[in-house]
Design a protein around this motif. Structure first.
Motif, mmCIF file in Angstrom:
data_model
loop_
_atom_site.group_PDB
_atom_site.id
_atom_site.type_symbol
_atom_site.label_atom_id
_atom_site.label_comp_id
_atom_site.label_asym_id
_atom_site.label_seq_id
_atom_site.Cartn_x
_atom_site.Cartn_y
_atom_site.Cartn_z
ATOM 1 N N ASP A 1 7.826 -7.558 -87.779
ATOM 2 C CA ASP A 1 8.978 -7.778 -88.656
ATOM 3 C C ASP A 1 8.673 -8.763 -89.791
ATOM 4 O O ASP A 1 9.479 -8.906 -90.703
ATOM 5 N N LEU A 2 7.566 -9.473 -89.696
ATOM 6 C CA LEU A 2 7.304 -10.569 -90.628
ATOM 7 C C LEU A 2 6.183 -10.250 -91.612
ATOM 8 O O LEU A 2 5.729 -11.131 -92.339
ATOM 9 N N SER A 3 5.738 -8.978 -91.658
ATOM 10 C CA SER A 3 4.522 -8.662 -92.397
ATOM 11 C C SER A 3 4.667 -8.822 -93.903
ATOM 12 O O SER A 3 3.676 -9.006 -94.596
ATOM 13 N N SER A 4 5.899 -8.786 -94.444
ATOM 14 C CA SER A 4 6.046 -8.878 -95.900
ATOM 15 C C SER A 4 6.353 -10.296 -96.359
ATOM 16 O O SER A 4 6.554 -10.537 -97.544
ATOM 17 N N LEU A 5 6.386 -11.248 -95.418
ATOM 18 C CA LEU A 5 6.761 -12.615 -95.777
ATOM 19 C C LEU A 5 5.526 -13.490 -95.989
ATOM 20 O O LEU A 5 4.461 -13.203 -95.459
ATOM 21 N N GLU A 6 5.718 -14.554 -96.765
ATOM 22 C CA GLU A 6 4.610 -15.462 -97.066
ATOM 23 C C GLU A 6 4.889 -16.834 -96.479
ATOM 24 O O GLU A 6 6.018 -17.335 -96.573
ATOM 25 N N PRO A 7 3.874 -17.473 -95.879
ATOM 26 C CA PRO A 7 4.097 -18.811 -95.315
ATOM 27 C C PRO A 7 4.228 -19.871 -96.401
ATOM 28 O O PRO A 7 3.572 -19.807 -97.435
ATOM 29 N N ILE A 8 5.114 -20.848 -96.149
ATOM 30 C CA ILE A 8 5.293 -21.978 -97.045
ATOM 31 C C ILE A 8 4.489 -23.134 -96.449
ATOM 32 O O ILE A 8 4.772 -23.563 -95.331
ATOM 33 N N GLY A 9 3.503 -23.598 -97.151
ATOM 34 C CA GLY A 9 2.626 -24.647 -96.629
ATOM 35 C C GLY A 9 3.324 -25.994 -96.662
ATOM 36 O O GLY A 9 3.749 -26.454 -97.710
ATOM 37 N N MET A 10 3.468 -26.640 -95.497
ATOM 38 C CA MET A 10 4.105 -27.953 -95.437
ATOM 39 C C MET A 10 3.419 -28.766 -94.342
ATOM 40 O O MET A 10 3.150 -28.251 -93.268
ATOM 41 N N GLY A 11 3.193 -30.047 -94.602
ATOM 42 C CA GLY A 11 2.531 -30.892 -93.607
ATOM 43 C C GLY A 11 3.513 -31.804 -92.909
ATOM 44 O O GLY A 11 4.716 -31.567 -92.907
ATOM 45 N N GLY A 12 2.997 -32.887 -92.323
ATOM 46 C CA GLY A 12 3.832 -33.870 -91.639
ATOM 47 C C GLY A 12 4.619 -33.250 -90.496
ATOM 48 O O GLY A 12 4.100 -32.425 -89.749
ATOM 49 N N PHE A 13 5.895 -33.627 -90.396
ATOM 50 C CA PHE A 13 6.714 -33.140 -89.292
ATOM 51 C C PHE A 13 6.869 -31.618 -89.333
ATOM 52 O O PHE A 13 7.095 -30.983 -88.299
ATOM 53 N N ASN A 14 6.747 -31.038 -90.527
ATOM 54 C CA ASN A 14 6.899 -29.589 -90.631
ATOM 55 C C ASN A 14 5.812 -28.832 -89.881
ATOM 56 O O ASN A 14 5.971 -27.647 -89.588
ATOM 57 N N ALA A 15 4.699 -29.513 -89.558
ATOM 58 C CA ALA A 15 3.669 -28.855 -88.762
ATOM 59 C C ALA A 15 4.200 -28.486 -87.380
ATOM 60 O O ALA A 15 3.709 -27.551 -86.746
ATOM 61 N N TYR A 16 5.221 -29.204 -86.904
ATOM 62 C CA TYR A 16 5.793 -28.918 -85.591
ATOM 63 C C TYR A 16 6.795 -27.774 -85.639
ATOM 64 O O TYR A 16 7.203 -27.267 -84.602
ATOM 65 N N VAL A 17 7.254 -27.423 -86.815
ATOM 66 C CA VAL A 17 8.313 -26.418 -86.966
ATOM 67 C C VAL A 17 7.900 -25.349 -87.971
ATOM 68 O O VAL A 17 8.729 -24.807 -88.684
ATOM 69 N N GLY A 18 6.610 -25.031 -87.985
ATOM 70 C CA GLY A 18 6.119 -24.069 -88.944
ATOM 71 C C GLY A 18 5.124 -23.107 -88.305
ATOM 72 O O GLY A 18 4.813 -23.251 -87.129
ATOM 73 N N PRO A 19 4.625 -22.141 -89.087
ATOM 74 C CA PRO A 19 4.969 -22.010 -90.507
ATOM 75 C C PRO A 19 6.344 -21.377 -90.725
ATOM 76 O O PRO A 19 6.735 -20.474 -90.012
ATOM 77 N N LEU A 20 7.022 -21.893 -91.753
ATOM 78 C CA LEU A 20 8.249 -21.258 -92.233
ATOM 79 C C LEU A 20 7.819 -20.209 -93.259
ATOM 80 O O LEU A 20 6.957 -20.478 -94.096
ATOM 81 N N LEU A 21 8.427 -19.029 -93.168
ATOM 82 C CA LEU A 21 8.046 -17.919 -94.037
ATOM 83 C C LEU A 21 9.168 -17.608 -95.007
ATOM 84 O O LEU A 21 10.342 -17.824 -94.703
#
Lengths: 151, 161
Positions: free
Chosen positions: A19-39
């Motif tokens: 379901d996620l094949s057309s989405l792109e990851p948003i690169g984010m560090g810090g705390f977002n590493a625990y809740v990523g990747p967000l697409l």
């Protein structure tokens, strides 16, 4: 940004959720590493359904076996915040308040979808609303206010 | 920097292996006596918190922050503060929860008074503001060096086990 869609880490194996094949990851560090990747789906506009996505794993659960409320609030902060920053002409805005209602429990292994839209913009404040859903079921609704720093 | 408290933490929670990234480099803050077991996998994965019981019976919680907790602007991520709030307000709500029942977050309101900085020690003494048969209201003011940086209020639904 990975070519050919979103490759998600699941343990040591890289797997692609269909379901996620057309989405792109948003690169984010810090705390977002625990809740990523967000697409993010580059073809969709603010407010459109399934514009953002996240594939939760077992480490994102609470003691009851549901997705942790802190994880969902963090996702909401990111989905609403990214939508806000599309309107700030490069300036940084920070969350002043975020109200979150938990409508249903979420599970690991299925994509959580997110969307948000601006409801009002003043010189220094941006009002935004959004929601998170999974499998056609609303998990969380959120409203927030962001302050443009220096405005 | 590792203390004896580390050996008291469980390796698994609810049948899942707990991931604790580099938790051994987190020192117990001065004035605290206990590391939270953090049975929720997401909490164990993303932070380590500590607590002490005060003379009046209230409980104070502390969250040491470091570079793993910032956002793209270089300050403490609101998501960490909201997750810590859900954790400690939850402990507080569960203390008011009747036997043989459990409580889940229905709503949380979070206000960010100023940015938290990497390295801040965030402390809170959460309270139950009202408990009914089916709902528990909690709130907390989160302090850095005695100054409020964040506040949260949440409503919990009491359900059967």
């Amino acid at each position: 940004m990975a070519a050919g869609g979103a490759r998600l880490m699941t343990g040591r194996n890289m797997t692609l959720h269909p379901d996620l094949s057309s989405l792109e990851p948003i690169g984010m560090g810090g705390f977002n590493a625990y809740v990523g990747p967000l697409l993010r789906d580059p073809a969709k506009q603010p407010g459109e359904e399934k514009r953002f996505a996240f594939l939760p794993e077992a480490k994102h659960l609470n003691g009851g076996g549901n997705l942790h409320g802190g994880l969902l609030m963090t996702l909401a902060d990111n989905v609403l915040g990214l939508t806000v920053h599309e309107q700030t002409e490069g300036r940084i805005a920070s969350t002043v308040t975020l109200n979150t209602d938990f409508l249903a429990g979420g599970v690991a292994g299925e994509p959580v979808w997110g969307r948000a839209a601006i409801t009002r913009r003043t010189r220094s404040l941006i009002f935004v609303a959004g929601d998170l859903s999974q499998g056609g079921k609303l998990l969380l609704t959120a409203t927030g206010i962001w302050k443009i720093i220096g405005a | 920097m590792s203390g004896d408290w580390l050996s008291t933490l469980p390796d698994t929670a609810h049948g899942l292996k707990v991931q604790r990234p580099a938790v051994s480099d987190i020192a117990m803050p001065a004035g605290y006596s206990e590391a939270l077991p953090l049975v929720d996998p997401f909490e164990a994965y993303s932070f380590q918190s500590f607590r002490r019981t005060n003379a009046d019976g209230s409980v104070t919680y502390a969250l040491p922050t470091d570079a793993r907790h910032d956002n793209s602007a270089g300050v403490i991520h609101g998501g960490l503060l909201m997750t810590f709030a859900d954790s400690v307000l939850g402990y507080c709500a569960w203390s008011a929860c009747p036997p043989n029942s459990l409580c889940v977050t229905v709503s949380q309101s979070s206000s960010f008074l100023r940015a938290g900085r990497v390295g801040d020690l965030i402390e809170v003494t959460p309270v139950v503001t009202r408990a009914t048969r089916t709902m528990i209201f909690t709130r907390g003011e989160f302090l850095v060096a005695g100054e409020p940086i964040f506040q949260a209020a949440s409503i919990w639904k009491v359900t059967g086990k």
